[in-house]
Design a protein around this motif. Structure first.
Motif, PDB file in Angstrom:
ATOM      1  N   ALA A   1       0.839  -1.200   0.000  1.00  0.00           N
ATOM      2  CA  ALA A   1       0.000   0.000   0.000  1.00  0.00           C
ATOM      3  C   ALA A   1       0.876   1.252   0.000  1.00  0.00           C
ATOM      4  O   ALA A   1       0.563   2.245  -0.682  1.00  0.00           O
ATOM      5  N   GLU A   2       1.967   1.193   0.738  1.00  0.00           N
ATOM      6  CA  GLU A   2       2.866   2.346   0.789  1.00  0.00           C
ATOM      7  C   GLU A   2       3.509   2.604  -0.566  1.00  0.00           C
ATOM      8  O   GLU A   2       3.616   3.753  -1.015  1.00  0.00           O
ATOM      9  N   ARG A   3       3.948   1.533  -1.242  1.00  0.00           N
ATOM     10  CA  ARG A   3       4.575   1.714  -2.555  1.00  0.00           C
ATOM     11  C   ARG A   3       3.567   2.209  -3.590  1.00  0.00           C
ATOM     12  O   ARG A   3       3.911   3.023  -4.458  1.00  0.00           O
ATOM     13  N   LEU A   4       2.344   1.735  -3.529  1.00  0.00           N
ATOM     14  CA  LEU A   4       1.326   2.230  -4.453  1.00  0.00           C
ATOM     15  C   LEU A   4       0.997   3.702  -4.166  1.00  0.00           C
ATOM     16  O   LEU A   4       0.748   4.473  -5.096  1.00  0.00           O
ATOM     17  N   ALA A   5       1.020   4.082  -2.897  1.00  0.00           N
ATOM     18  CA  ALA A   5       0.832   5.497  -2.569  1.00  0.00           C
ATOM     19  C   ALA A   5       1.962   6.327  -3.153  1.00  0.00           C
ATOM     20  O   ALA A   5       1.744   7.445  -3.645  1.00  0.00           O
ATOM     21  N   GLY A   6       3.177   5.772  -3.123  1.00  0.00           N
ATOM     22  CA  GLY A   6       4.309   6.452  -3.733  1.00  0.00           C
ATOM     23  C   GLY A   6       4.162   6.565  -5.242  1.00  0.00           C
ATOM     24  O   GLY A   6       4.520   7.589  -5.840  1.00  0.00           O
ATOM     25  N   ILE A   7       3.654   5.504  -5.881  1.00  0.00           N
ATOM     26  CA  ILE A   7       3.423   5.542  -7.328  1.00  0.00           C
ATOM     27  C   ILE A   7       2.402   6.618  -7.657  1.00  0.00           C
ATOM     28  O   ILE A   7       2.570   7.399  -8.616  1.00  0.00           O
ATOM     29  N   ALA A   8       1.323   6.695  -6.874  1.00  0.00           N
ATOM     30  CA  ALA A   8       0.312   7.731  -7.107  1.00  0.00           C
ATOM     31  C   ALA A   8       0.905   9.128  -6.936  1.00  0.00           C
ATOM     32  O   ALA A   8       0.623  10.042  -7.726  1.00  0.00           O
ATOM     33  N   ALA A   9       1.744   9.283  -5.919  1.00  0.00           N
ATOM     34  CA  ALA A   9       2.386  10.585  -5.710  1.00  0.00           C
ATOM     35  C   ALA A   9       3.307  10.937  -6.870  1.00  0.00           C
ATOM     36  O   ALA A   9       3.372  12.105  -7.301  1.00  0.00           O
ATOM     37  N   ASP A  10       4.020   9.943  -7.407  1.00  0.00           N
ATOM     38  CA  ASP A  10       4.886  10.199  -8.558  1.00  0.00           C
ATOM     39  C   ASP A  10       4.077  10.618  -9.782  1.00  0.00           C
ATOM     40  O   ASP A  10       4.511  11.473 -10.559  1.00  0.00           O
ATOM     41  N   LEU A  11       2.905  10.016  -9.980  1.00  0.00           N
ATOM     42  CA  LEU A  11       2.037  10.425 -11.085  1.00  0.00           C
ATOM     43  C   LEU A  11       1.654  11.892 -10.941  1.00  0.00           C
ATOM     44  O   LEU A  11       1.656  12.656 -11.915  1.00  0.00           O
ATOM     45  N   GLU A  12       1.339  12.295  -9.727  1.00  0.00           N
ATOM     46  CA  GLU A  12       0.985  13.698  -9.485  1.00  0.00           C
ATOM     47  C   GLU A  12       2.198  14.604  -9.646  1.00  0.00           C
ATOM     48  O   GLU A  12       2.074  15.750 -10.121  1.00  0.00           O
ATOM     49  N   ASN A  13       3.374  14.110  -9.241  1.00  0.00           N
ATOM     50  CA  ASN A  13       4.587  14.903  -9.426  1.00  0.00           C
ATOM     51  C   ASN A  13       4.865  15.148 -10.900  1.00  0.00           C
ATOM     52  O   ASN A  13       5.264  16.253 -11.303  1.00  0.00           O
ATOM     53  N   VAL A  14       4.673  14.119 -11.727  1.00  0.00           N
ATOM     54  CA  VAL A  14       4.880  14.288 -13.161  1.00  0.00           C
ATOM     55  C   VAL A  14       3.872  15.288 -13.721  1.00  0.00           C
ATOM     56  O   VAL A  14       4.215  16.146 -14.544  1.00  0.00           O
ATOM     57  N   ALA A  15       2.625  15.197 -13.274  1.00  0.00           N
ATOM     58  CA  ALA A  15       1.604  16.143 -13.737  1.00  0.00           C
ATOM     59  C   ALA A  15       1.972  17.581 -13.391  1.00  0.00           C
ATOM     60  O   ALA A  15       1.668  18.518 -14.151  1.00  0.00           O
ATOM     61  N   ALA A  16       2.637  17.777 -12.256  1.00  0.00           N
ATOM     62  CA  ALA A  16       2.975  19.131 -11.808  1.00  0.00           C
ATOM     63  C   ALA A  16       4.185  19.720 -12.521  1.00  0.00           C
ATOM     64  O   ALA A  16       4.424  20.932 -12.455  1.00  0.00           O
ATOM     65  N   LEU A  17       4.948  18.891 -13.215  1.00  0.00           N
ATOM     66  CA  LEU A  17       6.141  19.386 -13.904  1.00  0.00           C
ATOM     67  C   LEU A  17       5.759  20.100 -15.195  1.00  0.00           C
ATOM     68  O   LEU A  17       4.771  19.757 -15.836  1.00  0.00           O
ATOM     69  N   PRO A  18       6.548  21.093 -15.591  1.00  0.00           N
ATOM     70  CA  PRO A  18       6.280  21.737 -16.881  1.00  0.00           C
ATOM     71  C   PRO A  18       6.547  20.782 -18.032  1.00  0.00           C
ATOM     72  O   PRO A  18       7.480  19.975 -17.979  1.00  0.00           O
ATOM     73  N   SER A  19       5.731  20.862 -19.056  1.00  0.00           N
ATOM     74  CA  SER A  19       5.939  20.001 -20.216  1.00  0.00           C
ATOM     75  C   SER A  19       7.149  20.482 -21.007  1.00  0.00           C
ATOM     76  O   SER A  19       7.308  21.679 -21.241  1.00  0.00           O
ATOM     77  N   PRO A  20       8.006  19.556 -21.436  1.00  0.00           N
ATOM     78  CA  PRO A  20       9.141  19.973 -22.263  1.00  0.00           C
ATOM     79  C   PRO A  20       8.767  20.171 -23.723  1.00  0.00           C
ATOM     80  O   PRO A  20       9.543  20.752 -24.490  1.00  0.00           O
ATOM     81  N   LEU A  21       7.592  19.700 -24.137  1.00  0.00           N
ATOM     82  CA  LEU A  21       7.217  19.744 -25.547  1.00  0.00           C
ATOM     83  C   LEU A  21       7.064  21.176 -26.040  1.00  0.00           C
ATOM     84  O   LEU A  21       6.455  22.022 -25.371  1.00  0.00           O
ATOM     85  N   GLY A  22       7.618  21.435 -27.174  1.00  0.00           N
ATOM     86  CA  GLY A  22       7.552  22.774 -27.744  1.00  0.00           C
ATOM     87  C   GLY A  22       8.588  23.734 -27.205  1.00  0.00           C
ATOM     88  O   GLY A  22       8.689  24.874 -27.676  1.00  0.00           O
ATOM     89  N   GLN A  23       9.385  23.285 -26.233  1.00  0.00           N
ATOM     90  CA  GLN A  23      10.428  24.157 -25.672  1.00  0.00           C
ATOM     91  C   GLN A  23      11.421  24.538 -26.763  1.00  0.00           C
ATOM     92  O   GLN A  23      11.875  23.700 -27.533  1.00  0.00           O
ATOM     93  N   THR A  24      11.758  25.805 -26.835  1.00  0.00           N
ATOM     94  CA  THR A  24      12.705  26.288 -27.834  1.00  0.00           C
ATOM     95  C   THR A  24      14.121  26.116 -27.320  1.00  0.00           C
ATOM     96  O   THR A  24      14.498  26.667 -26.287  1.00  0.00           O
ATOM     97  N   LEU A  25      14.905  25.326 -28.037  1.00  0.00           N
ATOM     98  CA  LEU A  25      16.284  25.059 -27.648  1.00  0.00           C
ATOM     99  C   LEU A  25      17.255  26.053 -28.260  1.00  0.00           C
ATOM    100  O   LEU A  25      18.312  26.323 -27.701  1.00  0.00           O
ATOM    101  N   SER A  26      16.933  26.549 -29.428  1.00  0.00           N
ATOM    102  CA  SER A  26      17.738  27.614 -30.046  1.00  0.00           C
ATOM    103  C   SER A  26      16.863  28.387 -31.001  1.00  0.00           C
ATOM    104  O   SER A  26      15.849  27.885 -31.503  1.00  0.00           O
ATOM    105  N   ASP A  27      17.249  29.626 -31.258  1.00  0.00           N
ATOM    106  CA  ASP A  27      16.435  30.507 -32.093  1.00  0.00           C
ATOM    107  C   ASP A  27      17.365  31.568 -32.691  1.00  0.00           C
ATOM    108  O   ASP A  27      18.045  32.292 -31.950  1.00  0.00           O
ATOM    109  N   GLU A  28      17.429  31.610 -34.025  1.00  0.00           N
ATOM    110  CA  GLU A  28      18.302  32.589 -34.661  1.00  0.00           C
ATOM    111  C   GLU A  28      17.835  32.879 -36.080  1.00  0.00           C
ATOM    112  O   GLU A  28      17.102  32.093 -36.685  1.00  0.00           O
TER     113      GLU A  28
END
Length: 421
Positions: free
Chosen positions: A73-100
């Motif tokens: 149960a504790e590990r599954l709670a950790g998995i659920a928390a990790d899912l929420e942590n990923v949701a809270a992170l900014p998406s890298p998609l569309g990030q501009t790496l260089s522009d000139e």
């Protein structure tokens, strides 16, 4: 084409087509999906534990993989928390790496994009199913999941829980396809040219070697962890005892756990104190002659044995470790270069020059000074979760989070330019 080949081609094609649907999902919608999936994992904990118990019943408790397979149960709670942590992170998609803008007026930009279809091959690790799904969804990748037979019920339960959540958010279940837990599925996945953009193996060195040798699609290796900690001449005894115990005993079945303690010859008198927490945890030690002499009479005889060459370079994945005496920092570096797996290595020292030399010279994905190697983990590094720890140098190295599951493309905007000459 055989019936089996036709079957897998249809599966892979469906997942590839599903990957295109992910491109239409806004980042906020992906995050809402992941949060709902976390809530569903919590609600379905009894079902997930029951299915995991079916897998555990087929594996002897003494098997080193048993702890990796086990959900609580504790590990599954950790998995659920990790899912929420990923949701809270900014998406890298569309990030501009260089522009000139070039002198000819062409405007160039380089942006992050999904890899496409990611295949993950793993063994008795049901948490990988959720980690892979979360990270792939967040980065716009569809995934083909090839778990081992040891975790067949657990992995199927995870997809049974996730499938309805995907559908409620307008995605086909094929964005996350669980393949059968057999060798035929592995061979089909490794040969899925045109359908799979990259395969990531997670498991034993033997499995990783097999994938590397037989894959026709690109591979990112997540290698085995043969982990060392070097206790230097100036190492702090209290820090050392705590770090060594944590690195070895926190969770013995993970790839960042300690396998070999290297100790400076001048500190052998302190070895009994360094090893005292290990004795309390029941760690079996294989020591070279000087270390064996230092521990004799101070460490439980039933847990102490002489080391042979095979013990150095072994990933134990159990309450076992080796100890090697070295004459100096150079000796420690040489031993790590010979026996390490380029995963995680550490030094315990109060000499800044030695620390700097160790950090610069050791060739590994994560190199530590005065800290436990147990921190080599995507969540601990602030990545939300990880899809593996890469020990290679091309594309990704170390814990692989969101950015490592992306590629990039060039966007070129012009106004009628043509190339002359």
């Amino acid at each position: 084409m055989t019936a089996t080949a036709t079957h897998y081609a249809a599966l892979f094609s469906a997942t590839q087509q599903a990957s295109y649907a992910l491109g239409a999902l806004a980042p906020a919608a992906t995050d809402a999906l992941l949060r709902e999936l976390a809530a569903t994992v919590r609600a379905e904990t009894p079902f997930l534990l029951a299915e995991n118990a079916r897998d555990l019943a087929r594996m002897p408790a003494a098997d080193p993989r048993h702890d990796r397979l086990r959900l609580t149960a504790e590990r599954l709670a950790g998995i659920a928390a990790d899912l929420e942590n990923v949701a809270a992170l900014p998406s890298p998609l569309g990030q501009t790496l260089s522009d000139e803008t070039l002198p000819n007026g062409l405007h160039l930009s380089k942006i992050r994009v999904p890899l496409g279809v990611v295949g993950i091959i793993y063994e008795a690790r049901p948490n990988v199913t959720f980690d892979s799904l979360a990270l792939c969804l967040k980065t716009g990748n569809a995934c083909l999941l090839k778990g081992g037979s040891d975790a067949a019920y657990s992995n199927a339960a995870a997809l049974a829980v996730a499938g309805p959540v995907l559908e409620r958010h307008g995605l086909p279940r094929a964005v996350a396809t669980l393949l059968p837990p057999d060798r035929a599925a592995t061979e089909a996945l490794l040969g899925a040219v045109g359908f799979v953009d990259v395969v990531i193996p997670r498991g034993s060195q033997g499995m990783i070697d097999y994938v590397r040798q037989h894959a026709k699609v690109p591979v990112i290796e997540t290698g085995a962890g043969v982990v060392h900690t070097y206790f230097d001449a100036s190492g702090d005894l209290a820090k050392g005892a705590a770090i060594i115990a944590n690195a070895k005993t926190r969770r013995v079945s993970v790839c960042n756990s300690l396998d070999c303690l290297l100790i400076h010859a001048s500190r052998l008198a302190d070895l009994p104190a360094l090893a005292a927490p290990l004795a309390a945890a029941g760690v079996e030690i294989f020591a070279d002659a000087p270390a064996l002499g230092a521990l004799a009479g101070h460490y439980p005889a039933a847990l102490l044995a002489p080391a042979n060459e095979a013990h150095f370079g072994t990933e134990f994945l159990a309450l076992r470790m080796a100890i090697k005496t070295v004459p100096d920092l150079a000796g420690a570096l040489a031993h790590i270069a010979r026996h390490g797996s380029r995963h995680s290595e550490a030094i315990i020292s109060e000499t800044p020059a030695h620390i700097d030399t160790f950090l610069q010279r050791v060739d590994a994905a994560a190199v530590y000074a005065n800290a436990s190697t147990a921190f080599t983990d995507g969540a601990q590094f602030g990545l939300g979760a990880e899809i593996g720890i890469s020990t290679q140098k091309l594309h990704a190295r170390g814990p692989m989070g969101l950015e490592e599951l992306t590629s990039y493309k060039w966007l070129v905007r012009g106004d009628g330019q043509v190339r002359l000459g």
